[in-house]
Design a protein around this motif. Structure first.
Motif, mmCIF file in Angstrom:
data_model
loop_
_atom_site.group_PDB
_atom_site.id
_atom_site.type_symbol
_atom_site.label_atom_id
_atom_site.label_comp_id
_atom_site.label_asym_id
_atom_site.label_seq_id
_atom_site.Cartn_x
_atom_site.Cartn_y
_atom_site.Cartn_z
ATOM 1 N N UNK A 166 9.533 8.106 -5.318
ATOM 2 C CA UNK A 166 8.584 7.783 -4.635
ATOM 3 C C UNK A 166 7.725 7.013 -5.568
ATOM 4 N N UNK A 167 6.983 6.298 -5.029
ATOM 5 C CA UNK A 167 6.053 5.298 -5.968
ATOM 6 C C UNK A 167 4.949 6.173 -6.332
ATOM 7 N N UNK A 168 4.360 6.008 -7.536
ATOM 8 C CA UNK A 168 3.356 6.532 -8.145
ATOM 9 C C UNK A 168 2.054 5.517 -7.521
ATOM 10 N N UNK A 169 1.013 6.022 -6.819
ATOM 11 C CA UNK A 169 -0.124 5.262 -6.548
ATOM 12 C C UNK A 169 -0.710 4.538 -7.332
ATOM 13 N N UNK A 170 -1.272 3.214 -7.219
ATOM 14 C CA UNK A 170 -1.770 2.386 -8.250
ATOM 15 C C UNK A 170 -3.227 2.695 -8.218
ATOM 16 N N UNK A 171 -3.955 2.634 -9.128
ATOM 17 C CA UNK A 171 -5.392 2.838 -9.374
ATOM 18 C C UNK A 171 -6.070 1.383 -9.162
ATOM 19 N N UNK A 172 -5.318 0.092 -9.001
ATOM 20 C CA UNK A 172 -5.954 -1.036 -9.194
ATOM 21 C C UNK A 172 -5.721 -1.761 -7.823
ATOM 22 N N UNK A 173 -5.953 -2.970 -7.830
ATOM 23 C CA UNK A 173 -5.757 -3.488 -6.578
ATOM 24 C C UNK A 173 -4.194 -3.507 -6.139
ATOM 25 N N UNK A 174 -3.682 -3.637 -4.798
ATOM 26 C CA UNK A 174 -2.588 -3.426 -4.373
ATOM 27 C C UNK A 174 -2.015 -4.577 -3.213
ATOM 28 N N UNK A 175 -0.973 -5.137 -3.323
ATOM 29 C CA UNK A 175 -0.502 -6.118 -2.210
ATOM 30 C C UNK A 175 0.450 -5.478 -1.356
ATOM 31 N N UNK A 176 0.209 -5.816 -0.261
ATOM 32 C CA UNK A 176 0.946 -5.241 0.911
ATOM 33 C C UNK A 176 1.388 -6.562 1.617
ATOM 34 N N UNK A 266 2.157 -4.921 8.877
ATOM 35 C CA UNK A 266 2.770 -4.437 7.156
ATOM 36 C C UNK A 266 3.933 -3.935 7.456
ATOM 37 N N UNK A 267 4.882 -4.567 6.668
ATOM 38 C CA UNK A 267 6.243 -4.112 6.589
ATOM 39 C C UNK A 267 6.428 -2.689 6.225
ATOM 40 N N UNK A 268 7.369 -2.315 6.999
ATOM 41 C CA UNK A 268 7.546 -0.684 6.957
ATOM 42 C C UNK A 268 7.669 0.006 5.567
ATOM 43 N N UNK A 269 8.436 -0.978 4.610
ATOM 44 C CA UNK A 269 8.505 -0.465 3.259
ATOM 45 C C UNK A 269 7.329 -0.126 2.451
ATOM 46 N N UNK A 270 6.091 -0.998 2.818
ATOM 47 C CA UNK A 270 4.646 -0.858 2.147
ATOM 48 C C UNK A 270 3.766 -0.050 2.942
ATOM 49 N N UNK A 271 4.044 0.880 4.161
ATOM 50 C CA UNK A 271 3.202 1.464 4.780
ATOM 51 C C UNK A 271 2.617 2.572 3.928
ATOM 52 N N UNK A 272 3.847 3.325 3.052
ATOM 53 C CA UNK A 272 3.686 4.785 2.342
ATOM 54 C C UNK A 272 2.366 4.123 1.443
ATOM 55 N N UNK A 273 2.532 2.708 0.759
ATOM 56 C CA UNK A 273 1.656 2.297 -0.265
ATOM 57 C C UNK A 273 0.213 2.271 0.404
ATOM 58 N N UNK A 274 0.259 2.092 1.611
ATOM 59 C CA UNK A 274 -1.027 1.610 2.243
ATOM 60 C C UNK A 274 -1.760 3.263 2.237
ATOM 61 N N UNK A 275 -0.744 4.170 2.850
ATOM 62 C CA UNK A 275 -1.438 5.552 2.934
ATOM 63 C C UNK A 275 -2.132 6.149 1.798
ATOM 64 N N UNK A 276 -1.961 5.482 0.538
ATOM 65 C CA UNK A 276 -2.180 6.042 -0.539
ATOM 66 C C UNK A 276 -3.533 5.479 -1.266
ATOM 67 N N UNK A 277 -3.992 4.540 -0.249
ATOM 68 C CA UNK A 277 -5.003 3.794 -0.900
ATOM 69 C C UNK A 277 -6.314 4.701 -0.513
ATOM 70 N N UNK A 278 -7.129 4.421 -1.707
ATOM 71 C CA UNK A 278 -8.754 5.448 -1.682
ATOM 72 C C UNK A 278 -9.727 4.352 -1.101
ATOM 73 N N UNK A 279 -10.705 4.997 -0.647
ATOM 74 C CA UNK A 279 -11.963 4.182 -0.236
ATOM 75 C C UNK A 279 -12.607 3.478 -1.310
ATOM 76 N N UNK A 280 -12.966 2.045 -1.239
ATOM 77 C CA UNK A 280 -13.294 1.499 -2.422
ATOM 78 C C UNK A 280 -12.384 0.669 -2.929
ATOM 79 N N UNK A 281 -11.144 1.126 -2.799
ATOM 80 C CA UNK A 281 -9.854 0.410 -3.675
ATOM 81 C C UNK A 281 -9.613 -1.011 -2.804
#
Length: 288
Positions: A166-176, A266-281
């Motif tokens: 499972x991917x560790x959420x990034x703290x910088x910009x994320x690409x979906x 958004x591709x299904x494979x990237x939806x989990x990454x989107x769910x970990x985005x914080x306000x302001x990210x």
């Protein structure tokens, strides 16, 4: 029921979630379920649980629980520091939580949602075949609150030899990654979605990420077609554009139908990454 866990306090939001309720869309009931599906599955896998066992989804940590019976637990998802009786325990591992011991979860360093699983799973009554809380419809158990005593199911399963990543959420910009459509022809320039960066609004939740522009020179999504769009089905990951032009990226508790055009999905494979985005990210979209 073979175990119990008492909730002493919660953070901003703590919900019971599993893989969601399927087969009820025709009745207007959405799937719901863990927002970051891979992290919830990993927490269960660490314990040998069925992948559909109910876990606690904790938004920005802040959880404190006490074991009333001997339990085995695991934490995955956003890497929140966790202590048992003030002793730190490593992230993404299984460990014992003895009767009387207290587990405390702080706010994660990155990401938004951390998952606490117990061997045997949380055994609250299922509603329409799921123990998930749907925050949009209100179906399922209510949000977990201080004083709740959560039942835990039986478990005699050994831990698996392999655990899914499972991917560790990034703290910088994320690409979906996205695929344009089905209503990209409703905009003068749909590629504005994939130009520049967007910022996650504090008004985001499990229903969807609300996105804003921080660069005033970045292009906007301007409608080419005026008038109303008849309500149509909405899928997980749909990027809907309301009249104000600020996208809404639908997450686990999204509505089943909507009347604003969807410019891309958004591709299904990237939806989990989107769910970990914080306000302001910040995030960017890339056509796939």
């Amino acid at each position: 029921m073979t175990g119990r866990l008492t909730v002493l306090r919660t953070g901003p939001l703590a919900l019971l979630q599993d893989t969601g309720r399927t087969g009820h869309a025709a009745d207007g009931v959405g799937r719901s379920g863990a927002a970051d599906r891979a992290s919830a599955a990993r927490a269960n896998a660490l314990l040998g649980n069925d992948s559909g066992a109910a876990v606690l989804e904790c938004t920005l940590g802040g959880l404190q629980v006490r074991a009333e019976t001997d339990l085995v637990v695991a934490v995955a998802g956003a890497p929140a520091p966790v202590e048992v009786d003030k002793e730190p325990v490593p992230h993404a591992t299984r460990f014992d939580l003895r009767a009387g011991q207290t587990l405390r979860m702080r706010a994660p360093r990155t990401g938004l949602r951390t998952y606490l699983a117990v061997a045997g799973g949380f055994a609250v009554p299922a509603v329409l075949g799921s123990r998930s809380t749907d925050t949009l419809s209100g179906i399922g158990p209510p949000p977990v609150a201080a004083g709740d005593v959560l039942p835990v199911g039986a478990s005699d399963e050994p831990p698996p030899s392999t655990v899914p990543d499972a991917e560790i959420p990034a703290d910088g910009p994320v690409t979906l990654r996205v695929r344009f459509g089905p209503r990209d022809d409703w905009f003068t320039d749909p590629s504005a979605l994939t130009t520049g960066e967007w910022t996650v609004s504090p008004r985001s939740n499990r229903v969807g990420l609300r996105l804003q522009r921080t660069d005033p020179d970045a292009p906007g999504l301007i409608r080419a077609v005026e008038g109303e769009l008849p309500s149509e089905g909405m899928a997980l990951g749909s990027v809907q554009i309301p009249p104000g032009g600020e996208p809404v990226l639908f997450l686990a508790d999204h509505p089943l139908t909507g009347g604003y055009p969807v410019v891309a999905v958004v591709l299904d494979a990237d939806v989990d990454r989107a769910a970990q985005l914080r306000p302001g990210q910040r995030l960017a979209f890339r056509a796939s």
